[in-house]
Design a protein around this motif. Structure first.
Motif, PDB file in Angstrom:
ATOM      1  N   ALA A  20      62.881  20.115  61.352  1.00 31.64           N
ATOM      2  CA  ALA A  20      61.585  20.502  60.773  1.00 31.64           C
ATOM      3  C   ALA A  20      60.726  19.268  60.515  1.00 31.64           C
ATOM      4  O   ALA A  20      59.499  19.332  60.605  1.00 31.64           O
ATOM      5  N   HIS A  21      61.357  18.145  60.223  1.00 31.13           N
ATOM      6  CA  HIS A  21      60.610  16.901  60.029  1.00 31.13           C
ATOM      7  C   HIS A  21      59.866  16.525  61.311  1.00 31.13           C
ATOM      8  O   HIS A  21      58.695  16.136  61.275  1.00 31.13           O
ATOM      9  N   VAL A  22      60.532  16.664  62.435  1.00 25.81           N
ATOM     10  CA  VAL A  22      59.920  16.333  63.723  1.00 25.81           C
ATOM     11  C   VAL A  22      58.820  17.330  64.052  1.00 25.81           C
ATOM     12  O   VAL A  22      57.751  16.945  64.550  1.00 25.81           O
ATOM     13  N   ARG A  23      59.029  18.604  63.757  1.00 27.61           N
ATOM     14  CA  ARG A  23      57.974  19.608  63.977  1.00 27.61           C
ATOM     15  C   ARG A  23      56.715  19.230  63.185  1.00 27.61           C
ATOM     16  O   ARG A  23      55.601  19.346  63.687  1.00 27.61           O
ATOM     17  N   GLU A  24      56.912  18.763  61.963  1.00 28.59           N
ATOM     18  CA  GLU A  24      55.773  18.381  61.126  1.00 28.59           C
ATOM     19  C   GLU A  24      55.042  17.165  61.699  1.00 28.59           C
ATOM     20  O   GLU A  24      53.817  17.106  61.679  1.00 28.59           O
ATOM     21  N   ILE A  25      55.782  16.216  62.234  1.00 28.28           N
ATOM     22  CA  ILE A  25      55.153  15.040  62.851  1.00 28.28           C
ATOM     23  C   ILE A  25      54.366  15.467  64.086  1.00 28.28           C
ATOM     24  O   ILE A  25      53.242  15.012  64.302  1.00 28.28           O
ATOM     25  N   LYS A  79      65.171   8.328  61.938  1.00 30.45           N
ATOM     26  CA  LYS A  79      66.546   8.243  61.409  1.00 30.45           C
ATOM     27  C   LYS A  79      66.567   8.515  59.915  1.00 30.45           C
ATOM     28  O   LYS A  79      67.442   9.232  59.409  1.00 30.45           O
ATOM     29  N   LYS A  80      65.605   7.952  59.193  1.00 30.08           N
ATOM     30  CA  LYS A  80      65.534   8.189  57.740  1.00 30.08           C
ATOM     31  C   LYS A  80      65.262   9.659  57.447  1.00 30.08           C
ATOM     32  O   LYS A  80      65.870  10.246  56.554  1.00 30.08           O
ATOM     33  N   LEU A  81      64.358  10.250  58.202  1.00 25.19           N
ATOM     34  CA  LEU A  81      64.034  11.659  57.988  1.00 25.19           C
ATOM     35  C   LEU A  81      65.218  12.565  58.296  1.00 25.19           C
ATOM     36  O   LEU A  81      65.467  13.543  57.591  1.00 25.19           O
ATOM     37  N   PRO A 130      63.446  20.502  55.048  1.00 28.03           N
ATOM     38  CA  PRO A 130      62.660  21.334  54.118  1.00 28.03           C
ATOM     39  C   PRO A 130      63.021  22.800  54.288  1.00 28.03           C
ATOM     40  O   PRO A 130      63.397  23.238  55.368  1.00 28.03           O
ATOM     41  N   ASP A 131      62.897  23.529  53.214  1.00 28.11           N
ATOM     42  CA  ASP A 131      63.113  24.973  53.221  1.00 28.11           C
ATOM     43  C   ASP A 131      62.068  25.608  54.144  1.00 28.11           C
ATOM     44  O   ASP A 131      60.895  25.256  54.075  1.00 28.11           O
ATOM     45  N   ALA A 161      59.165  26.946  52.309  1.00 30.82           N
ATOM     46  CA  ALA A 161      58.305  25.870  51.783  1.00 30.82           C
ATOM     47  C   ALA A 161      57.484  25.247  52.910  1.00 30.82           C
ATOM     48  O   ALA A 161      56.362  24.811  52.695  1.00 30.82           O
ATOM     49  N   GLU A 162      58.050  25.209  54.121  1.00 29.28           N
ATOM     50  CA  GLU A 162      57.351  24.616  55.257  1.00 29.28           C
ATOM     51  C   GLU A 162      56.087  25.400  55.586  1.00 29.28           C
ATOM     52  O   GLU A 162      55.109  24.845  56.054  1.00 29.28           O
ATOM     53  N   ALA A 163      56.079  26.694  55.318  1.00 30.27           N
ATOM     54  CA  ALA A 163      54.912  27.523  55.621  1.00 30.27           C
ATOM     55  C   ALA A 163      53.833  27.428  54.544  1.00 30.27           C
ATOM     56  O   ALA A 163      52.747  27.944  54.708  1.00 30.27           O
ATOM     57  N   ASP A 164      54.121  26.783  53.440  1.00 26.92           N
ATOM     58  CA  ASP A 164      53.118  26.626  52.358  1.00 26.92           C
ATOM     59  C   ASP A 164      52.037  25.676  52.711  1.00 26.92           C
ATOM     60  O   ASP A 164      52.124  24.774  53.424  1.00 26.92           O
TER      61      ASP A 164
END
Length: 142
Positions: A72-77, A127-129, A135-136, A139-142
């Motif tokens: 999900a971190h990569v999707r957000e980026i 790597k850190k992410l 994320p839930d 919560a990601e859809a908020d």
């Protein structure tokens, strides 16, 4: 005397149906002009750098494997690199209706924020992410 009507449309950046909802909102109300809280700098930056940033991101994701690809971190980026749907819909609507679209944000804020995008797509950052909790989904859809 002409009366002026102002309508504000709030959007949720991560809403998967946001583009369709925004288009329907605009089509139902037929505004005579549009604004968007986005700077011209942000628009130009994304147009000039999104392909390079996306390519670097995907190369680093590939090196890190399937967990990175599904993150999900990569999707957000990925979403941050692209032009936001809020711009795409408004720009398309304005062009089709032959109405003005004005970008109304402060370029300095955009410059400060976008200055970190090279670091954002770096292998070290990914790597850190990936070591952090995902994320839930709600919560990601908020």
């Amino acid at each position: 005397m002409n009366s002026v009507r102002l309508m504000l449309a709030g959007t949720i950046h991560k809403d998967p149906a946001g583009a369709d909802r925004l288009w329907k909102f605009l089509d139902d109300r037929r505004p005579s002009g549009l604004t968007l809280e986005m700077s011209l700098y942000s628009l130009r930056f994304r147009r000039e750098h999104r392909e390079r940033l996306a390519s670097e991101l995907e190369a680093n994701v590939q090196k890190l494997g399937p967990k990175a690809a599904a993150s999900a971190h990569v999707r957000e980026i990925r979403r941050a690199i692209e032009l936001p749907y809020e711009y795409e819909v408004r720009e398309s609507y304005a062009r089709r209706r032959d109405i003005p679209l004005e970008l109304v944000d402060i370029a300095k804020v955009s410059r400060d924020y976008l200055a970190h995008y090279d670091e954002l797509v770096s292998a070290d950052n990914l790597k850190k992410l990936l070591a952090a909790p995902e994320p839930d989904a709600a919560a990601e859809a908020d």
